[in-house]
Enzyme design. Structure first.
Site, short mmCIF file in Angstrom:
data_model
loop_
_atom_site.label_atom_id
_atom_site.label_comp_id
_atom_site.label_asym_id
_atom_site.label_seq_id
_atom_site.Cartn_x
_atom_site.Cartn_y
_atom_site.Cartn_z
N HIS A 308 5.14 -0.21 -4.11
CA HIS A 308 6.20 0.77 -4.35
C HIS A 308 5.63 1.92 -5.16
O HIS A 308 4.79 1.70 -6.02
CB HIS A 308 7.37 0.12 -5.12
CG HIS A 308 8.63 0.88 -5.00
ND1 HIS A 308 8.93 1.95 -5.82
CD2 HIS A 308 9.66 0.78 -4.12
CE1 HIS A 308 10.10 2.43 -5.46
NE2 HIS A 308 10.56 1.76 -4.43
N ASP A 366 12.63 -4.91 0.27
CA ASP A 366 12.66 -5.22 1.70
C ASP A 366 12.02 -6.56 2.04
O ASP A 366 12.08 -7.01 3.17
CB ASP A 366 11.94 -4.12 2.48
CG ASP A 366 12.73 -2.83 2.40
OD1 ASP A 366 13.96 -2.90 2.48
OD2 ASP A 366 12.12 -1.77 2.24
N1 CMC Z 1 -0.46 -3.39 1.63
C1 CMC Z 1 -1.76 -3.16 1.37
N2 CMC Z 1 -2.21 -2.17 0.57
C2 CMC Z 1 -1.29 -1.36 0.02
C3 CMC Z 1 0.11 -1.54 0.25
C4 CMC Z 1 0.50 -2.60 1.08
N3 CMC Z 1 1.78 -2.81 1.34
N4 CMC Z 1 0.79 -0.59 -0.42
C5 CMC Z 1 -0.11 0.17 -1.05
N5 CMC Z 1 -1.38 -0.30 -0.79
C6 CMC Z 1 -2.63 0.22 -1.35
C7 CMC Z 1 -3.00 1.53 -0.65
O1 CMC Z 1 -3.84 1.29 0.46
C8 CMC Z 1 -3.68 2.28 -1.76
O2 CMC Z 1 -5.01 1.80 -1.84
P1 CMC Z 1 -6.22 2.80 -2.31
O3 CMC Z 1 -5.86 3.20 -3.71
O4 CMC Z 1 -7.44 1.95 -2.22
O5 CMC Z 1 -6.20 3.96 -1.35
C9 CMC Z 1 -2.93 1.85 -3.03
O6 CMC Z 1 -2.38 0.56 -2.71
C10 CMC Z 1 -1.81 2.79 -3.42
O7 CMC Z 1 -0.95 2.98 -2.30
P2 CMC Z 1 -0.29 4.35 -1.88
O8 CMC Z 1 0.07 4.30 -0.43
O9 CMC Z 1 -1.17 5.47 -2.34
O10 CMC Z 1 1.01 4.31 -2.78
P3 CMC Z 1 2.34 5.11 -2.52
O11 CMC Z 1 3.05 5.12 -3.82
O12 CMC Z 1 2.05 6.41 -1.87
O13 CMC Z 1 3.12 4.20 -1.44
C11 CMC Z 1 4.53 2.64 -0.38
C12 CMC Z 1 4.16 3.35 -1.71
C13 CMC Z 1 5.85 1.88 -0.59
C14 CMC Z 1 4.74 3.67 0.72
C15 CMC Z 1 3.39 1.67 0.00
O14 CMC Z 1 3.21 0.70 -1.01
C16 CMC Z 1 3.65 0.98 1.34
O15 CMC Z 1 3.30 1.55 2.40
N6 CMC Z 1 4.23 -0.27 1.35
C17 CMC Z 1 4.61 -0.94 2.57
C18 CMC Z 1 5.91 -0.38 3.10
C19 CMC Z 1 7.11 -0.82 2.30
O16 CMC Z 1 7.27 -2.00 1.99
N7 CMC Z 1 8.00 0.13 1.99
C20 CMC Z 1 9.26 -0.14 1.30
C21 CMC Z 1 9.36 0.50 -0.03
S1 CMC Z 1 10.75 -0.14 -0.98
C22 CMC Z 1 12.16 0.38 -0.13
C23 CMC Z 1 12.37 1.83 -0.19
O17 CMC Z 1 12.44 2.39 -1.29
O18 CMC Z 1 12.52 2.45 0.87
#
Ligand code: CMC
Length: 431
Positions: A308, A366
């Site tokens: 998140h 989720d």
């Molecule tokens: N599985 C594997 N690696 C992950 C995941 C994951 N679910 N989420 C983040 N990472 C890694 C990502 O690859 C990155 O690694 P690095 O620093 O080596 O590049 C690091 O963690 C930081 O991730 P980010 O994508 O830069 O973080 P963000 O804040 O931009 O993204 C997120 C947050 C929710 C989009 C992301 O964690 C994600 O794609 N999660 C899966 C989808 C999900 O469950 N979404 C629901 C969110 S809660 C409900 C809502 O509010 O809508």
């Protein structure tokens, strides 16, 4: 705007610029850069708004490191345990917990606005039967501005109030109809003697050929899912609603924009994606393979329902839902549900894995919601529409707060331009 006590100094070359620091009632201090361009001729750069506060707000607060979510100061676990969705709607909209009489009045107003203009039924028929219900909802909610002209003037506080009640009241009807349409069953009209969650279940699962009894256990679980998704401060869809509304667009158009944004798999679409992932994993022995894939930089696969932007600890909503999933499945007599076993083991393995520990990736809301919704009989395509029904009150509360703010300006981010600079047009024969 909160207190302006300190200032930050920014040195750019020979220039020293002073910027006010605002102190919030909770959370990190905020450096006010609104005068930066005028003072120094520079912009700030923050793709994805990872360090930017886009507004001030008094509605919801998240402490991502503690894993705390407060609505108007009240913790989400207390609201999930002791309150119910419509009371939380009142709290978000008006800022305080209602008295008995106020709640009764609010519930009455919502309950008596649940029907749709009959002409809207024909609007549904324009969609293909295999359309995703989120596609139908985006279209139908946008079309509300063509049906409810008397609540589109955003400068009139009474019309804003009517639009708010209409949206909260009609959203379950629209979501249920979108579902009925995709499965080819007749629409089920709302029933005023049922509570919000029971009414939604009935509109989704009743058929004219049979009596339908709402199961109180499922109704309570549904209400809890609505409550847990009601608001989440300046997330992508809420920011979309605020940005759309900053131009003066009508509330139905703005909420339709929020629904469109919510649909994406990184946001509200994650609940559908998460359940599909759990099904694909299928058995506990296959979990390590998926964990390895999630950690592989060359593989686009991510563990859905994990991570998140704000929570760097367990999402408090996931904690409540994990308990709820256990209760609902036990009460339905399906406690040995294989998906729940996979989910629990996946959570356990990920929480003990160095990659997830270092990146502070924890289960989010989720992760468990899909298991409950599936046990209740919803297909995966309905998970995100249910999120949209729940989040409508959050979008509206934030929209109302924004419209009432006299300082509000049209949202208009700047950019770091990296394209070509000025050049002359080249005639086609000379290219
Ligand atoms: N599985 C594997 N690696 C992950 C995941 C994951 N679910 N989420 C983040 N990472 C890694 C990502 O690859 C990155 O690694 P690095 O620093 O080596 O590049 C690091 O963690 C930081 O991730 P980010 O994508 O830069 O973080 P963000 O804040 O931009 O993204 C997120 C947050 C929710 C989009 C992301 O964690 C994600 O794609 N999660 C899966 C989808 C999900 O469950 N979404 C629901 C969110 S809660 C409900 C809502 O509010 O809508």
């Amino acid at each position: 705007m909160a207190g302006k006590s300190k200032t930050a100094k920014l040195i750019i070359g020979a220039n020293e610029i002073e910027l006010p620091i605002h102190s919030p009632s909770a959370g990190a201090n905020v450096i006010d850069v609104t005068t930066l361009y005028n003072q120094a001729g520079v912009f700030t750069y923050d793709p994805g708004f990872t360090s930017t506060a886009s507004c001030d707000s008094t509605i919801t607060f998240i402490d991502g490191y503690k894993g705390e979510l407060l609505h108007r100061g009240y913790p989400i676990d207390q609201l999930a345990d002791k309150s119910h969705y419509l009371e939380v709607c009142f709290l978000l909209l008006y800022g305080y917990l209602p008295t008995g009489a106020e709640l009764e009045d609010f519930e009455h107003r919502v309950t008596t606005h649940t029907m749709l203009h009959e002409q809207m039924m024909y609007f549904f028929r324009g969609f293909r039967r295999d359309a995703h219900p989120m596609a139908v909802m985006t279209g139908v909610v946008g079309a509300m501005s063509a049906f409810y002209h008397d609540s589109t003037d955003i400068t009139d506080s009474w019309q804003r109030e009517v639009a708010s009640i209409r949206l909260i009241a009609k959203m379950p009807t629209i979501a249920a109809m979108a579902y009925k349409y995709t499965i080819g069953q007749p629409f089920v009209y709302p029933l005023n003697n049922l509570d919000y969650a029971s009414n939604f279940l009935r509109m989704c699962f009743a058929v004219p050929a049979e009596e339908y009894q709402v199961n109180p256990i499922l109704s309570r679980a549904m209400d809890r899912i609505f409550t847990l998704h009601a608001d989440h401060e300046q997330n992508a869809s809420t920011s979309t609603v605020r940005l759309a509304s900053s131009s003066g667009a009508n509330p139905f158009a703005c909420i339709a924009a929020g629904i469109a944004c919510l649909w994406g798999p990184a946001h509200g679409g994650a609940n559908q994606a998460c359940l599909e992932m759990l099904k694909e994993i299928g058995t506990v022995d296959r979990i390590p393979e998926y964990i390895t894939r999630a950690k592989d930089k060359d593989d686009p696969f991510r563990l859905m329902g994990f991570g998140h932007r704000v929570y760097k600890n367990i999402d408090p909503r996931a904690r409540v839902l994990k308990k709820s999933a256990d209760e609902v499945l036990e009460l339905l007599g399906i406690e040995d549900n294989p998906l729940l076993q996979v989910a629990k083991e996946l959570e356990n393995m990920a929480l003990n894995d160095q990659y997830f520990i270092e990146k502070k990736l924890f289960p989010n809301v989720d992760f468990y919601s899909g298991i409950i919704l599936e046990a209740m009989g919803f297909p995966t395509s309905m998970f995100t529409p249910i999120f949209a029904v729940s989040r409508t009150v959050g979008w509206i509360s934030q929209w109302k707060e924004m419209i009432a703010d006299p300082q509000v300006k049209i949202g208009r981010p700047r950019q770091l331009y990296l394209g070509e600079t000025l050049r002359d047009y080249v005639d086609i024969e000379n290219r």
